[in-house]
Motif scaffolding. Structure first.
Motif, PDB file in Angstrom:
ATOM      1  N   SER A  56       0.848  -1.199   0.000  1.00 62.12           N
ATOM      2  CA  SER A  56       0.000   0.000   0.000  1.00 62.12           C
ATOM      3  C   SER A  56       0.879   1.242   0.000  1.00 62.12           C
ATOM      4  O   SER A  56       1.877   1.309   0.720  1.00 62.12           O
ATOM      5  CB  SER A  56      -0.925   0.011   1.222  1.00 62.12           C
ATOM      6  OG  SER A  56      -1.710  -1.165   1.261  1.00 62.12           O
ATOM      7  N   ALA A  90       2.715   1.107  -5.660  1.00 56.98           N
ATOM      8  CA  ALA A  90       2.365  -0.109  -4.933  1.00 56.98           C
ATOM      9  C   ALA A  90       2.501  -1.337  -5.831  1.00 56.98           C
ATOM     10  O   ALA A  90       3.052  -2.362  -5.425  1.00 56.98           O
ATOM     11  CB  ALA A  90       0.949  -0.005  -4.380  1.00 56.98           C
ATOM     12  N   VAL A 175      -8.522   0.580  -1.398  1.00 57.51           N
ATOM     13  CA  VAL A 175      -8.168   0.670   0.025  1.00 57.51           C
ATOM     14  C   VAL A 175      -8.259  -0.708   0.662  1.00 57.51           C
ATOM     15  O   VAL A 175      -9.186  -1.466   0.371  1.00 57.51           O
ATOM     16  CB  VAL A 175      -9.112   1.646   0.768  1.00 57.51           C
ATOM     17  CG1 VAL A 175      -8.745   1.726   2.256  1.00 57.51           C
ATOM     18  CG2 VAL A 175      -9.052   3.039   0.141  1.00 57.51           C
ATOM     19  N   THR A 201      -2.594  -1.772  -3.234  1.00 58.14           N
ATOM     20  CA  THR A 201      -3.684  -0.811  -3.029  1.00 58.14           C
ATOM     21  C   THR A 201      -3.138   0.603  -3.004  1.00 58.14           C
ATOM     22  O   THR A 201      -1.972   0.828  -2.696  1.00 58.14           O
ATOM     23  CB  THR A 201      -4.441  -1.076  -1.710  1.00 58.14           C
ATOM     24  OG1 THR A 201      -3.584  -0.789  -0.596  1.00 58.14           O
ATOM     25  CG2 THR A 201      -4.922  -2.515  -1.626  1.00 58.14           C
ATOM     26  N   ALA A 204      -3.985   2.154   2.726  1.00 57.35           N
ATOM     27  CA  ALA A 204      -4.371   1.201   3.767  1.00 57.35           C
ATOM     28  C   ALA A 204      -4.879   1.988   4.955  1.00 57.35           C
ATOM     29  O   ALA A 204      -4.343   3.051   5.293  1.00 57.35           O
ATOM     30  CB  ALA A 204      -3.174   0.341   4.185  1.00 57.35           C
TER      31      ALA A 204
END
Length: 221
Positions: A56, A90, A175, A201, A204
């Motif tokens: 993330s 990411a 998320v 993602t 986070a």
């Protein structure tokens, strides 16, 4: 008249006809002000959730949370470009050369929004998302549910299709909170023969010792 004055005049006219405000702080006449754009600078973190390593780029709080919500729930699709570098970072830290597979949007979400947020950010990031996952049953809104309820709600809700055996994939979502959705996506892909190298993602939710508050989540896909 030079192009710059013309551009400025057109921008001013558009601002009068279609006023905009910063998604992060409500500053007028800016989709995203320089300060809030700086707040989207990414530093990738990794945590393991069940059998999935989740990468993330941002923490879902403050400016980041406001921008993601505005993008998903207010239809401000122009923000996809601002969120794209975070998702690209990411994915890049997860694995090179893997197929990017977005978590599927539900039919209800598509009717409400008219677009697929994760896929849109992928494209803005220069990624090529492939719809290898599909939702096979409706699920309840994940917001406010504890981890056990999230797992029960999402388990068995996805199926992989058109997956070549041994293909390397990375699952992407906007998320991650408990990781239940990503875990289910990975399960479906592995059941079809794919090798899930990880998940990526944009953001986070902050880790807390107690249950995640419902106001830190975004609606399910």
């Amino acid at each position: 008249m030079s192009s710059a004055p013309v551009r400025d005049a057109l921008a001013a006219a558009l601002a009068l006809a279609f006023p905009v405000w910063c998604a992060g702080c409500d500053l007028p006449d800016a989709v995203l002000c320089p300060s809030c754009r700086e707040g989207l600078s990414s530093t990738v973190s990794v945590r393991r959730i069940d059998t999935v390593g989740v990468h993330s780029a941002l923490v879902f709080d403050g400016v980041v949370a406001r921008v993601v919500r505005a993008f998903k729930e207010d239809g401000r699709t122009a923000l996809a470009a601002a969120l794209a570098p975070a998702l690209a970072a990411a994915v890049g830290s997860c694995a090179g050369g893997a197929i990017v597979v977005p978590v599927p949007a539900s039919r209800a979400a598509m009717r409400r929004r008219g677009y697929r947020p994760v896929e849109l950010v992928c494209r803005r990031a220069g990624l090529a998302p492939e719809r290898l996952l599909q939702a096979v049953r409706p699920t309840a809104d994940q917001r406010g549910l504890p981890r056990e309820a999230r797992v029960a709600n999402i388990t068995g809700s996805m199926r992989a299709r058109d997956v070549a055996a041994g293909v390397r994939v990375v699952v992407v979502d906007d998320v991650v909170t408990t990781g239940a959705t990503l875990t289910e996506a990975a399960r479906a892909l592995r059941s079809a023969g794919a090798v899930v190298v990880g998940a990526a993602t944009i953001a986070a939710t902050p880790r807390r010792r107690h249950a995640v508050r419902s106001d830190t989540s975004v609606p399910a896909q």
